[in-house]
Write a protein that holds these residues in place. Structure first.
Motif, PDB file in Angstrom:
ATOM      1  N   LYS A  87       0.719  -1.647  -0.126  1.00 12.02           N
ATOM      2  CA  LYS A  87      -0.469   0.206  -0.440  1.00 12.02           C
ATOM      3  C   LYS A  87       0.759   1.274  -0.288  1.00 12.02           C
ATOM      4  O   LYS A  87       2.148   1.725   0.341  1.00 12.02           O
ATOM      5  N   PRO A  88       0.198   2.173  -0.013  1.00 15.20           N
ATOM      6  CA  PRO A  88       1.350   3.244  -0.397  1.00 15.20           C
ATOM      7  C   PRO A  88       1.565   3.989   1.098  1.00 15.20           C
ATOM      8  O   PRO A  88       2.788   4.198   1.173  1.00 15.20           O
ATOM      9  N   ASP A  89       0.750   3.516   1.664  1.00 13.99           N
ATOM     10  CA  ASP A  89       1.362   3.612   3.532  1.00 13.99           C
ATOM     11  C   ASP A  89       1.794   2.729   3.885  1.00 13.99           C
ATOM     12  O   ASP A  89       3.207   3.002   4.802  1.00 13.99           O
ATOM     13  N   ASP A  90       2.963   1.905   2.983  1.00 19.30           N
ATOM     14  CA  ASP A  90       4.184   1.267   3.720  1.00 19.30           C
ATOM     15  C   ASP A  90       5.515   1.563   3.085  1.00 19.30           C
ATOM     16  O   ASP A  90       6.251   1.540   2.827  1.00 19.30           O
ATOM     17  N   THR A  91       4.873   2.889   2.095  1.00 16.94           N
ATOM     18  CA  THR A  91       6.416   3.810   1.691  1.00 16.94           C
ATOM     19  C   THR A  91       6.736   4.071   2.540  1.00 16.94           C
ATOM     20  O   THR A  91       6.935   4.879   4.017  1.00 16.94           O
ATOM     21  N   ALA A  92       8.510   3.238   2.540  1.00 19.17           N
ATOM     22  CA  ALA A  92       9.123   4.540   4.088  1.00 19.17           C
ATOM     23  C   ALA A  92      10.839   3.871   3.491  1.00 19.17           C
ATOM     24  O   ALA A  92      10.521   2.677   2.613  1.00 19.17           O
ATOM     25  N   LYS A  93      11.496   3.784   4.922  1.00 19.76           N
ATOM     26  CA  LYS A  93      13.277   3.168   4.437  1.00 19.76           C
ATOM     27  C   LYS A  93      12.723   2.031   5.463  1.00 19.76           C
ATOM     28  O   LYS A  93      12.644   2.720   6.309  1.00 19.76           O
ATOM     29  N   TYR A  94      13.510   0.960   4.577  1.00 21.00           N
ATOM     30  CA  TYR A  94      13.325  -0.644   5.873  1.00 21.00           C
ATOM     31  C   TYR A  94      14.740  -0.921   6.684  1.00 21.00           C
ATOM     32  O   TYR A  94      15.875  -0.588   5.169  1.00 21.00           O
ATOM     33  N   TYR A  95      15.458  -0.805   7.314  1.00 23.27           N
ATOM     34  CA  TYR A  95      16.457  -1.204   8.308  1.00 23.27           C
ATOM     35  C   TYR A  95      16.092  -2.365   8.932  1.00 23.27           C
ATOM     36  O   TYR A  95      15.260  -2.806   9.311  1.00 23.27           O
ATOM     37  N   CYS A  96      16.480  -3.115   8.333  1.00 20.43           N
ATOM     38  CA  CYS A  96      17.115  -4.412   8.821  1.00 20.43           C
ATOM     39  C   CYS A  96      17.969  -4.335  10.234  1.00 20.43           C
ATOM     40  O   CYS A  96      18.988  -3.333  10.586  1.00 20.43           O
ATOM     41  N   ALA A  97      17.572  -5.206  11.496  1.00 16.81           N
ATOM     42  CA  ALA A  97      18.704  -4.828  12.421  1.00 16.81           C
ATOM     43  C   ALA A  97      18.604  -6.155  13.259  1.00 16.81           C
ATOM     44  O   ALA A  97      17.910  -7.099  13.055  1.00 16.81           O
ATOM     45  N   ALA A  98      19.809  -6.004  14.452  1.00 12.95           N
ATOM     46  CA  ALA A  98      20.136  -7.246  14.982  1.00 12.95           C
ATOM     47  C   ALA A  98      19.952  -6.964  16.609  1.00 12.95           C
ATOM     48  O   ALA A  98      20.331  -5.800  17.243  1.00 12.95           O
ATOM     49  N   GLY A  99      19.378  -8.116  17.645  1.00 11.56           N
ATOM     50  CA  GLY A  99      19.739  -7.576  19.110  1.00 11.56           C
ATOM     51  C   GLY A  99      20.065  -8.391  19.825  1.00 11.56           C
ATOM     52  O   GLY A  99      19.222  -9.869  19.253  1.00 11.56           O
ATOM     53  N   ARG A 100      19.348  -8.122  21.371  1.00 12.95           N
ATOM     54  CA  ARG A 100      19.111  -9.222  22.293  1.00 12.95           C
ATOM     55  C   ARG A 100      17.899  -7.978  22.834  1.00 12.95           C
ATOM     56  O   ARG A 100      18.384  -7.597  23.738  1.00 12.95           O
ATOM     57  N   GLY A 101      16.593  -8.725  23.081  1.00  8.07           N
ATOM     58  CA  GLY A 101      15.179  -7.976  23.950  1.00  8.07           C
ATOM     59  C   GLY A 101      14.573  -7.745  23.292  1.00  8.07           C
ATOM     60  O   GLY A 101      14.197  -9.217  22.291  1.00  8.07           O
ATOM     61  N   SER A 102      13.792  -7.108  24.142  1.00 10.92           N
ATOM     62  CA  SER A 102      12.309  -7.426  23.613  1.00 10.92           C
ATOM     63  C   SER A 102      12.008  -6.980  21.537  1.00 10.92           C
ATOM     64  O   SER A 102      12.500  -6.383  20.878  1.00 10.92           O
ATOM     65  N   PRO A 103      11.931  -8.049  21.161  1.00  5.03           N
ATOM     66  CA  PRO A 103      11.584  -7.982  19.788  1.00  5.03           C
ATOM     67  C   PRO A 103      10.899  -6.565  19.040  1.00  5.03           C
ATOM     68  O   PRO A 103      11.309  -6.296  17.762  1.00  5.03           O
ATOM     69  N   THR A 104      10.113  -6.000  19.568  1.00  2.32           N
ATOM     70  CA  THR A 104       9.265  -5.164  18.771  1.00  2.32           C
ATOM     71  C   THR A 104       9.500  -3.347  19.483  1.00  2.32           C
ATOM     72  O   THR A 104       9.307  -3.063  18.540  1.00  2.32           O
ATOM     73  N   MET A 105      10.789  -3.911  20.005  1.00  2.14           N
ATOM     74  CA  MET A 105      10.996  -2.558  20.771  1.00  2.14           C
ATOM     75  C   MET A 105      12.457  -1.621  19.915  1.00  2.14           C
ATOM     76  O   MET A 105      13.316  -2.500  19.805  1.00  2.14           O
ATOM     77  N   THR A 106      12.382  -1.068  19.487  1.00  2.00           N
ATOM     78  CA  THR A 106      13.573  -0.417  18.327  1.00  2.00           C
ATOM     79  C   THR A 106      15.165  -0.839  19.458  1.00  2.00           C
ATOM     80  O   THR A 106      16.153  -0.821  19.330  1.00  2.00           O
ATOM     81  N   TYR A 107      14.643   0.203  20.600  1.00  3.16           N
ATOM     82  CA  TYR A 107      15.805   0.135  22.067  1.00  3.16           C
ATOM     83  C   TYR A 107      16.823  -1.065  22.024  1.00  3.16           C
ATOM     84  O   TYR A 107      17.502  -1.672  22.335  1.00  3.16           O
ATOM     85  N   ALA A 108      15.621  -1.910  21.605  1.00  3.52           N
ATOM     86  CA  ALA A 108      16.479  -4.048  21.546  1.00  3.52           C
ATOM     87  C   ALA A 108      17.563  -3.998  20.751  1.00  3.52           C
ATOM     88  O   ALA A 108      18.243  -5.239  20.913  1.00  3.52           O
ATOM     89  N   TYR A 109      17.505  -3.325  19.279  1.00  7.65           N
ATOM     90  CA  TYR A 109      18.647  -3.613  19.248  1.00  7.65           C
ATOM     91  C   TYR A 109      19.693  -3.058  18.927  1.00  7.65           C
ATOM     92  O   TYR A 109      19.704  -1.544  19.065  1.00  7.65           O
ATOM     93  N   ASN A 110      20.795  -3.326  18.795  1.00  4.86           N
ATOM     94  CA  ASN A 110      22.201  -3.161  18.655  1.00  4.86           C
ATOM     95  C   ASN A 110      22.885  -2.226  17.739  1.00  4.86           C
ATOM     96  O   ASN A 110      23.367  -1.453  17.483  1.00  4.86           O
ATOM     97  N   TYR A 111      22.489  -3.765  16.720  1.00  2.12           N
ATOM     98  CA  TYR A 111      23.031  -3.336  15.238  1.00  2.12           C
ATOM     99  C   TYR A 111      22.144  -3.043  13.576  1.00  2.12           C
ATOM    100  O   TYR A 111      20.817  -3.224  13.945  1.00  2.12           O
ATOM    101  N   TRP A 112      22.774  -2.352  13.443  1.00  2.00           N
ATOM    102  CA  TRP A 112      21.393  -1.407  12.472  1.00  2.00           C
ATOM    103  C   TRP A 112      22.046  -1.662  10.571  1.00  2.00           C
ATOM    104  O   TRP A 112      23.308  -0.904  10.671  1.00  2.00           O
ATOM    105  N   GLY A 113      21.175  -1.899   9.617  1.00  2.00           N
ATOM    106  CA  GLY A 113      21.583  -1.239   8.190  1.00  2.00           C
ATOM    107  C   GLY A 113      21.470  -0.121   7.897  1.00  2.00           C
ATOM    108  O   GLY A 113      21.632   0.411   8.375  1.00  2.00           O
ATOM    109  N   GLN A 114      22.260   0.369   6.594  1.00  2.00           N
ATOM    110  CA  GLN A 114      21.767   1.454   5.778  1.00  2.00           C
ATOM    111  C   GLN A 114      20.352   1.994   5.548  1.00  2.00           C
ATOM    112  O   GLN A 114      20.202   2.944   4.972  1.00  2.00           O
ATOM    113  N   GLY A 115      20.270   1.199   5.384  1.00  2.00           N
ATOM    114  CA  GLY A 115      18.597   1.249   4.589  1.00  2.00           C
ATOM    115  C   GLY A 115      18.011   1.324   3.566  1.00  2.00           C
ATOM    116  O   GLY A 115      19.394   0.765   3.103  1.00  2.00           O
ATOM    117  N   THR A 116      16.855   0.143   3.076  1.00  2.00           N
ATOM    118  CA  THR A 116      16.920   0.564   2.090  1.00  2.00           C
ATOM    119  C   THR A 116      15.397   0.960   1.742  1.00  2.00           C
ATOM    120  O   THR A 116      14.417   0.649   2.737  1.00  2.00           O
TER     121      THR A 116
END
Length: 122
Positions: A87-116
């Motif tokens: 959908k048009p609402d899906d328009t965004a930059k998408y980032y891959c991330a890796a971490g340990r902790g709550s899987p739905t929370m941004t702060y739980a991820y320590n490593y991030w890609g540059q986005g696509t």
């Protein structure tokens, strides 16, 4: 140091599908929680989907449930996001991330890609 590189973004029409890929260094996919997040212009980064490292338990944002599927290949150290019925609402930059902790929370991820970038036209 974990390195993540996303690919697969592009410009599509509403209703189309795209598959995002994330190449991870080391044994990241099997030992970390891996997630996809997105950030639209002028908005905060938001959770999209996640998959645990040791068991293939998945989590999805309500907005993508039933349309997106997260998966990984531990042997190839790859993470994927299959996006259907875009959908048009899906328009965004998408980032891959890796971490340990709550899987739905941004702060739980320590490593991030540059986005696509994913752009969905109506």
């Amino acid at each position: 140091q974990v390195q993540l590189v996303e690919s697969g973004g592009g410009l599509v029409q509403a209703g189309d599908s795209l598959r995002l890929s994330c190449a991870a260094s080391g044994r990241t996919a099997s030992t970390y929680t891996m997630g996809w997040f997105r950030q639209a212009l002028g908005k905060e980064r938001e959770f999209v989907a996640a998959i645990l490292g040791f068991v293939d338990r998945t989590y999805y944002a309500d907005s993508v449930k039933g349309r997106f599927t997260i998966s990984k290949d531990n042997a190839k150290n790859m993470l994927y996001l299959q996006m259907n019925s875009l959908k048009p609402d899906d328009t965004a930059k998408y980032y891959c991330a890796a971490g340990r902790g709550s899987p739905t929370m941004t702060y739980a991820y320590n490593y991030w890609g540059q986005g696509t970038q994913v752009t969905v036209s109506s």
